[in-house]
Design an enzyme around this catalytic site. Structure first.
Site, mmCIF file in Angstrom:
data_model
loop_
_atom_site.group_PDB
_atom_site.id
_atom_site.type_symbol
_atom_site.label_atom_id
_atom_site.label_comp_id
_atom_site.label_asym_id
_atom_site.label_seq_id
_atom_site.Cartn_x
_atom_site.Cartn_y
_atom_site.Cartn_z
ATOM 1 N N CYS A 170 7.323 4.706 -1.313
ATOM 2 C CA CYS A 170 7.500 4.222 0.071
ATOM 3 C C CYS A 170 8.975 4.233 0.470
ATOM 4 C CB CYS A 170 6.903 2.823 0.188
ATOM 5 S SG CYS A 170 7.274 1.976 1.733
ATOM 6 N N CYS A 199 10.392 0.973 1.899
ATOM 7 C CA CYS A 199 10.501 -0.030 0.824
ATOM 8 C C CYS A 199 11.814 0.143 0.061
ATOM 9 C CB CYS A 199 9.328 0.095 -0.156
ATOM 10 S SG CYS A 199 7.704 -0.181 0.581
#
Length: 239
Positions: free
Chosen positions: A163, A166
């Site tokens: 991600c 993230c």
């Protein structure tokens, strides 16, 4: 003047009919519409996650073609161009890229699941586990609830290694955790490693941050959040 305007309109109409919204040659569907498309039949359902993720859970009749695998392009070119191709991943990031790439290879009926299998599971849709995949991996709800009980604030960071947002958020969270270590515990949880928990909490997107005080949720935010926003949440719940 008038004929010229008509000609311009015709050109615009032709252009619009040759492209989808935002120039995409694939469509991103909601869980409900994706499910309808599957039930129309004669489709090719493709899970573009890793084999390990696929083994944990996947949509019925989906074939696994790993987007990050060296043979991804070779494998997708073996798909039937006369049939719709439906793709999904965990939360929609990899499948969006996969759908774009598949479209570039000349496939004209490509559909991407918005929110991925996280959104699918959160909507109560069924999934399957590969034969021999073993016991559920990671935290369950009971262990999670025990984890967030503390005399300090607990900030849970739901993330995944693939991600991008993230990864951007992590240095900020580490900085905040170090600054507030006397009153805050930062708890990163990888949703890939904790699929049972992700299902139980109906997590449909990441990064997701949830803050707990005395075991009770007091704040949450989905997506990237700046340092000031997180600090304000800590300050308002530290009183």
């Amino acid at each position: 003047m008038f004929p010229k305007k008509i000609a311009q309109c015709i050109v615009l109409l032709l252009f619009a009919s040759s492209c989808n919204i935002n120039g995409q040659k694939y469509q991103t569907l909601s869980v409900a519409d994706f499910d309808k498309k599957i039930h129309e039949g004669n489709v090719q359902l493709v899970d573009v996650r890793t084999p390990e993720e696929y083994a944990e859970k996947h949509l019925k009749d989906a074939v696994n073609i790993n987007f990050n695998g060296d043979d991804f392009v070779d494998m997708i070119t073996k798909l039937d161009k006369t049939k719709p191709v439906l793709v999904y991943c965990l939360s929609g990031g990899r499948s969006t890229k996969a759908a774009a790439l598949i479209s570039k290879k000349g496939y004209t009926q490509v559909f991407n699941l918005d929110g991925g299998i996280l959104a699918w599971s959160a909507a109560g849709q069924p999934v399957e586990a590969a034969a021999g995949s073993g016991a559920p991996k990671g935290l369950n709800m009971d262990s999670y609830l025990a984890l967030v009980k503390s005399d300090k604030l607990v900030l849970v960071d739901f993330n995944a290694v693939w991600c991008g947002p993230c990864k951007i958020l992590r240095p900020t969270l580490d900085k905040i955790a170090a600054k507030n270590k006397s009153k805050l515990i930062l708890t990163p949880i990888d949703v890939d490693q904790n699929p049972q928990l992700a299902d139980a909490m109906h997590i449909s997107g990441i990064p997701l941050m949830i803050m707990y005080k005395n075991g009770k949720e007091v704040w949450r935010t989905l997506g990237l959040a700046d340092e000031g926003t997180i600090e304000d949440a800590i300050a308002s719940n530290s009183k």
